[in-house]
Enzyme design. Structure first.
Site, PDB file in Angstrom:
ATOM      1  N   HIS A  99       0.846  -1.198   0.000  1.00 25.59           N
ATOM      2  CA  HIS A  99       0.000   0.000   0.000  1.00 25.59           C
ATOM      3  C   HIS A  99       0.878   1.244   0.000  1.00 25.59           C
ATOM      4  CE1 HIS A  99       0.889  -0.932   4.190  1.00 25.59           C
ATOM      5  NE2 HIS A  99       0.809   0.363   4.440  1.00 25.59           N
ATOM      6  N   HIS A 101       0.879   5.363   0.958  1.00 28.71           N
ATOM      7  CA  HIS A 101       0.174   6.393   1.719  1.00 28.71           C
ATOM      8  C   HIS A 101       0.115   7.672   0.888  1.00 28.71           C
ATOM      9  CE1 HIS A 101       0.452   4.457   5.816  1.00 28.71           C
ATOM     10  NE2 HIS A 101       1.425   3.803   5.205  1.00 28.71           N
TER      11      HIS A 101
END
Ligand code: 5GP
Ligand code: ZN
Length: 115
Positions: A99, A101
């Site tokens: 992932h 940010h």
């Protein structure tokens, strides 16, 4: 992955506030935002880290991140942003599912980020 919270978010088993979605990624608001609008670009398929993700997905990852960033920056009136990817526990990765940010920034927001 059975016990992965991001796989559960992708499957809709854990509720999330969706920003947008592309073929291989979803973007959701971080449940514990460090800044207003803090969001996560999450691969729909489970890869432990960025290095495990096939290179074929890079272009879509960047396009999805750009589209989401434009939307979020406008939404919260940010003046800039950081794109951050933590890889490995030692680098601050808590959730072992790739992932990125998106951290919208404003002057004097008090967020400490250094490289
Ligand atoms: P990491 O430290 O692994 O790079 O970041 C994991 C991020 O996931 C953290 O910013 C944390 O706040 C966020 N997070 C943890 N659990 C959940 C959840 O259930 N839903 C959402 N949307 N974000 C989460
Ligand atoms: Zn996962």
């Amino acid at each position: 992955m059975d016990d992965c919270i991001f796989c559960k978010i992708v499957a809709g088993e854990i509720p999330s506030e969706k920003v947008l979605e592309s073929e291989n990624f979803i973007v959701v608001k971080d449940a514990f935002p460090k800044l207003n609008g803090h969001s996560l670009v999450i691969s729909k398929k489970h890869y432990d880290s960025f290095l495990d993700m096939p290179s074929e997905l890079y272009e879509e990852l960047l396009k999805t991140s750009k589209e989401a960033t434009l939307k979020i920056v406008k939404e919260v009136g940010a003046e800039g942003f950081n794109l951050v990817v933590n890889n490995g526990r030692v680098a601050g990765q808590i959730v072992p599912h790739v992932h990125w940010h998106i951290l919208p920034r404003k002057k004097d927001d008090g967020f400490e980020f250094g490289v």
